[in-house]
Design a protein around this motif. Sequence first.
Motif, PDB file in Angstrom:
ATOM      1  N   TRP A  75       0.852  -0.946  -0.147  1.00 49.14           N
ATOM      2  CA  TRP A  75       0.079   0.049   0.266  1.00 49.14           C
ATOM      3  C   TRP A  75       0.645   1.336   0.346  1.00 49.14           C
ATOM      4  O   TRP A  75       2.349   1.461   0.265  1.00 49.14           O
ATOM      5  CB  TRP A  75      -1.036  -0.228   1.446  1.00 49.14           C
ATOM      6  N   ASN A  76       0.104   2.594  -0.610  1.00 56.44           N
ATOM      7  CA  ASN A  76       1.101   3.838  -0.193  1.00 56.44           C
ATOM      8  C   ASN A  76       0.926   4.311   1.604  1.00 56.44           C
ATOM      9  O   ASN A  76       0.179   3.513   1.549  1.00 56.44           O
ATOM     10  CB  ASN A  76       0.549   4.162  -1.488  1.00 56.44           C
ATOM     11  N   ARG A  77       1.542   4.793   1.669  1.00 54.37           N
ATOM     12  CA  ARG A  77       1.234   5.574   2.882  1.00 54.37           C
ATOM     13  C   ARG A  77       0.438   6.503   3.370  1.00 54.37           C
ATOM     14  O   ARG A  77      -0.312   6.344   4.004  1.00 54.37           O
ATOM     15  CB  ARG A  77       2.334   6.438   3.041  1.00 54.37           C
ATOM     16  N   ASP A 105       8.737   7.462   1.378  1.00 53.01           N
ATOM     17  CA  ASP A 105       7.667   6.950   0.692  1.00 53.01           C
ATOM     18  C   ASP A 105       7.600   7.399  -1.095  1.00 53.01           C
ATOM     19  O   ASP A 105       8.304   9.069  -1.006  1.00 53.01           O
ATOM     20  CB  ASP A 105       6.239   8.152   0.533  1.00 53.01           C
ATOM     21  N   ARG A 106       7.226   6.248  -1.806  1.00 54.02           N
ATOM     22  CA  ARG A 106       7.785   7.372  -3.615  1.00 54.02           C
ATOM     23  C   ARG A 106       6.686   7.129  -4.012  1.00 54.02           C
ATOM     24  O   ARG A 106       7.094   6.728  -5.675  1.00 54.02           O
ATOM     25  CB  ARG A 106       8.717   5.519  -3.903  1.00 54.02           C
ATOM     26  N   HIS A 107       4.986   7.159  -3.504  1.00 53.54           N
ATOM     27  CA  HIS A 107       4.303   7.072  -4.472  1.00 53.54           C
ATOM     28  C   HIS A 107       3.116   7.895  -4.197  1.00 53.54           C
ATOM     29  O   HIS A 107       2.280   7.797  -5.494  1.00 53.54           O
ATOM     30  CB  HIS A 107       2.922   5.599  -3.948  1.00 53.54           C
ATOM     31  N   SER A 108       3.387   9.074  -3.240  1.00 52.88           N
ATOM     32  CA  SER A 108       2.430  10.183  -3.205  1.00 52.88           C
ATOM     33  C   SER A 108       2.403  10.997  -4.218  1.00 52.88           C
ATOM     34  O   SER A 108       3.658  10.723  -4.858  1.00 52.88           O
ATOM     35  CB  SER A 108       2.463  10.334  -1.684  1.00 52.88           C
ATOM     36  N   ALA A 112       6.213  11.830  -6.531  1.00 53.49           N
ATOM     37  CA  ALA A 112       6.235  11.772  -7.806  1.00 53.49           C
ATOM     38  C   ALA A 112       7.036  12.966  -7.822  1.00 53.49           C
ATOM     39  O   ALA A 112       8.062  13.515  -8.858  1.00 53.49           O
ATOM     40  CB  ALA A 112       4.523  11.779  -8.204  1.00 53.49           C
TER      41      ALA A 112
END
Length: 652
Positions: A75-77, A105-108, A112
């Motif tokens: 899951w993303n944070r 975090d790499r997905h929010s 990005a």
Amino acid sequence: MAMPAAVGSLQVRVGAAVLLAALAVWAWDGFGLRGALRETAIDAVLALAPPKPAPLLTVVDIDSDTLARYGDWPWNRAQMARLVAQVAGGEPAAVAIDILFAGPDRHSPAAAARRIAAETGRADIADLVPSLPDGDALLAVALARRPVALGAVLETVPTPDFEPLTPVLASTAPAPTELWRTAGASGPPPMLRNAAQGLGIIAIAPDGDGVVRRVPLLALAGDAPVPGLAVEAVRLAEGAGALILDGAQNVLRIGGRVVPLGTDGQLRLGPALPAAWAARTVPAHRLLSGSADAASLSGRVVLIGSSAVEVGALRRTAGNPAAPSLQIQADAAAALLAGDVAHRPGWLAQGETAGALLLGLAALAAVAALRPLGGLCAGLGAGLLWMAAAVALVLARGLLVDPLGPPVVGAVTLAVALAMGFIETEWRERRLRSRFEQHLAPAVVARIAADPSALKLRGELRVITALFTDVEGFTSMTERAQPEALVAVLDRYFDRLSEVVVAHGGMADRFVGDAMLAFFNMPLDLPDHAGRALACALALRAETEKLRREPAFAALGFGRTRIGMETGPAVVGDVGGRRKLDYTAHGMAVSMAARLEAANKDLGTSICIGPGAAALLPPGAARSIGPIAVRGRAAKLEVFIPAGDREPPGPG
């Protein structure tokens, strides 16, 4: 029967030597057998423990159903932040998360934008970062709402940037424990670490047999002590700011709780049942959807993690081949909260070795002072007493005494000492068997061994059935066969014939060349001995035909086996001097069996039955093929073949 003094002395000497050897192997434990037996036995004992009241503990499980509804793992944070916020809204006493948040975090969207700005050098994109949703920031806000412990893992390389969150204070000299030590550890990024109030090790190491039985209470990352995740969950629930390591008592003080550290600083777990897991577990999707009331978490210790197969955090335990690490950590937290902590002090290994020595000495004393049965009962009783005491200590006091190892040492000593007690009788029987088993049937050897005064068995007149076999064309086969090949084939042939005869209750008396002579109804009574002999003859024919198809037999052109059998009175007993006994039978039935075997050649049959045997067979078992001339008899003799055999073309 009383034991001779020399035998008793042999018992003590050999038993003592075995005891010392067993203790040496026991103390060495070079192959881990001692530990494996102990842990397996303790698993079984802990499984007997009655269920205890469930502590205020809830597991929030990101299970497969949750992943199917809210997205694949990881899951993303931001998604994790929503779950943690929902849990925190229920106002639990403490939260522990069995997940490693590795790196930022790499997905929010914010993550990005930072990545694109760094790769392109676009300042305008970098300016957008503060206005975009940031997963780490959202999760940090959720973590700050309640006391939360995050997960860390141990590393095999130094990690100078890692710092534990919880101080571990030593009240006296450092505890003499063999803590799990690695070069370093890694945990969450600084934003999350600063928002949390605890940081605990989530790594779990299996024993040598691949079974997870322990979770760390404390571990060393370099020289820094780091608590386990379950310890951090309880510390936060207790409201303690630090952990106290009491080296004098070898315990860890967690607020008002005192936990024994044992020798390795790990918490020993008993087998847990999936039913207990289900009772304390809430699927995460129920909290996220609002179908479960977060208020039910109030005042409880909550562990968040995943049991989903796709996450891969499954471990083999004593009670489950695929236990989620989340539930293993929950078992540890439950044991700490309930004060139900099994432990194994450092002195216990020496105590068990002393116990093994005492049990071995007790076994030697019992077999030396008592008759065999009494010694056996006394020795086994001492071992059972140890086992009962060990079980009681494990269940009542949580003291992990080995219930199996010391009794095994005592039992081995007991068994060897008892065996030595019978050495005189066994030696005598072996001498007798070695001398006569080449000449006598096993049943006769057993009779002589039981009564050596019967070395010359008295003759008796018995009605017996004699069975004689011969191989067709054996002489010509020997002329063309290689000696080694012929001997190998004959060994196999006679072994199989003997097995068939014995299986049908007969006695394989002797082998001469390619012939075998067997008897039925001697030396012991055998009901329906003629029928047994016929069944044996049919089985011999079938088995020898199978043998003929084997490559080694086929290469020699091994011939058919012809069989003759007859029933009649015979003198049965020993023949020969005391140096060469030959327990056998003599009479017309024996001679006729050999002559009937020879008659098969002229008759074109393979099994030829005499009238004496045929008269005792059940109706329809054999049929007459008429009278034939038999050497040694003036009158012709009516002969028979098995009822299922084809009629021969006739003599000559």
